[in-house]
Write a protein that holds these residues in place. Structure first.
Motif, PDB file in Angstrom:
ATOM      1  N   ASP A 189       0.607  -1.055  -0.071  1.00  0.00           N
ATOM      2  CA  ASP A 189       0.522  -0.300  -0.216  1.00  0.00           C
ATOM      3  C   ASP A 189       0.922   1.182   0.316  1.00  0.00           C
ATOM      4  N   VAL A 193       1.256   3.896  -2.674  1.00  0.00           N
ATOM      5  CA  VAL A 193       1.412   5.523  -2.386  1.00  0.00           C
ATOM      6  C   VAL A 193       2.518   6.643  -2.866  1.00  0.00           C
ATOM      7  N   LYS A 196       2.615   6.961  -6.796  1.00  0.00           N
ATOM      8  CA  LYS A 196       1.716   7.684  -7.393  1.00  0.00           C
ATOM      9  C   LYS A 196       2.040   9.644  -6.754  1.00  0.00           C
ATOM     10  N   SER A 247      -6.487   7.042  -0.282  1.00  0.00           N
ATOM     11  CA  SER A 247      -5.356   5.283  -1.069  1.00  0.00           C
ATOM     12  C   SER A 247      -5.169   4.487   0.214  1.00  0.00           C
TER      13      SER A 247
END
Length: 393
Positions: A189, A193, A196, A247
């Motif tokens: 995860d 992130v 991004k 997110s």
């Protein structure tokens, strides 16, 4: 699966190749069969393709010219050419197009299968290399950032290019994540992130996860003044918050370090941000600076009005602001206003009196005098000099 386009003007050849080769077992998806080069180009305009198997001699548009057009549309397309004659010139042109092979007719299924197997293997390897490269550069940036935040040196052979271009403004932000133990984000995860964040436009973002924090270095080589950079920082911070909250679905807080212009100063920005995570005085001065930036147009701004906005004593504000900055509140406000005025002179056709109003001056003459004192130049000379420098080759 490798996406294949078959092109041949002979119907028998098209049927034989499409039906007699075990495409799926080769890892190939036969997307489309075209009867000429124009039909094939039309398909490529609308669909992604990895590999083209094409006859060379076709009416109207031969395979070589078709391939050149396709390369202009999708530069990554690779080719295998078929020909009824082992013509040297065609083979030479095929090599220029980085073709996998040049097969002469009549076509042996065994030969074609062997060539396509090699093509699939090479394309898959190229794709793997591209993925590794795209992921490797951000990872090198993250490793470089880890070393720099601790004030250490970086192995130049492994570290990639500099995170801050010469003369560019940058600052480091520490994002603290708050979540219950049973709702902690996974490493995947956090990796997604960070990816991004690294893709944010306008500013270069290098990220690294440390415990329950994400460290973000934001740089912008296009800002000519610190004021301009600080405005972009606010926009970028807003995007960062949206990405993380969307997110990860966690609570978060962000503290911004000092503005720097070189990698050697990144540790200073990091240490300043670290202080901000536990130092209420530093947090207050950052809020004051942001408030000034957002209210430059207000001609009524004063030490007392600012202190009143934050419900603190003006004397305390003076002392605490000076502690964390190299100037007092008034001089910092002048700096922001002058830099904003300079930006407007460079980027707009507004007249001096209009700019004066936008940066909090009711008296345009007083504004012009202040600008001349700050930049040792009149507003008209400043704009003229900038336009002349812009026109230089």
């Amino acid at each position: 699966m490798i996406r294949l386009l078959l092109v041949d003007d002979d119907a028998i050849t098209r049927r034989s190749i499409s039906e007699n080769i075990p495409w799926e077992s080769l890892g190939i998806f036969l997307c489309y069969v075209a009867k000429d080069g124009y039909e094939a180009i039309q398909y490529v305009l609308e669909n992604p393709i990895d590999l083209v198997l094409s006859d060379i001699r076709m009416p109207l548009l031969d395979g070589i010219e078709m391939a050149k057009e396709m390369k202009a549309i999708q530069s990554s397309i690779r080719f295998v050419f078929l020909s009824g004659f082992p013509e040297f010139e065609y083979a030479k042109e095929a090599l220029k197009l980085n073709a996998f092979d040049f097969i002469t007719k009549p076509i042996s299924n065994t030969k074609l299968i062997a060539v396509m197997q090699d093509a699939v293997q090479q394309i898959q390897q190229e794709n793997t290399n591209q993925i590794a490269l795209s992921e490797g550069i951000p990872m090198m940036n993250r490793n470089r950032l880890i070393g720099l935040t601790s004030g250490g040196t970086v192995n130049e052979n492994l570290a990639g290019t500099s995170l801050i271009k010469d003369g560019a403004y940058a600052c480091l932000c520490i994002i603290s994540l708050e979540y219950a133990t049973d709702a902690a984000p996974t490493i995947l995860d956090l990796h997604e992130v960070c990816t991004k964040l690294e893709a944010l436009p306008y500013c270069s973002v290098a990220t690294v996860r440390i415990a329950s924090q994400i460290i973000v270095l934001v740089t912008d080589p296009l800002s000519l003044q610190e004021t301009e950079f600080l405005q972009k920082i606010e926009q970028t911070k807003s995007l960062i918050c949206k990405i993380i909250q969307h997110s990860l679905k966690v609570k978060m807080s962000m503290v911004q370090g000092s503005t720097v212009t070189s990698e050697a100063e990144i540790a200073d920005s990091y240490n300043q941000a670290i202080k901000g995570t536990s130092d209420s005085g530093y947090v207050l001065t950052e809020k004051v600076k942001r408030y000034l930036l957002e209210n430059l147009h207000d001609s009524q701004l004063s030490l007392n009005s600012i202190a009143q906005h934050f419900l603190i004593n003006p004397c305390y504000l003076t002392v605490i602001f000076k502690k964390y900055n190299d100037c007092n509140v008034y001089n910092y406000l002048i700096k922001l206003r002058m830099e904003k005025a300079a930006e407007l002179l460079r980027t707009s056709e507004l007249r001096s009196y209009e700019i004066a109003s936008l940066v909090g001056y009711n008296d345009s003459q007083y504004f012009c005098n202040s600008f001349r004192k700050y930049y040792s130049s009149t507003t008209s000379d400043y704009r003229k000099q900038f336009m002349q420098e812009k026109e230089l080759p």
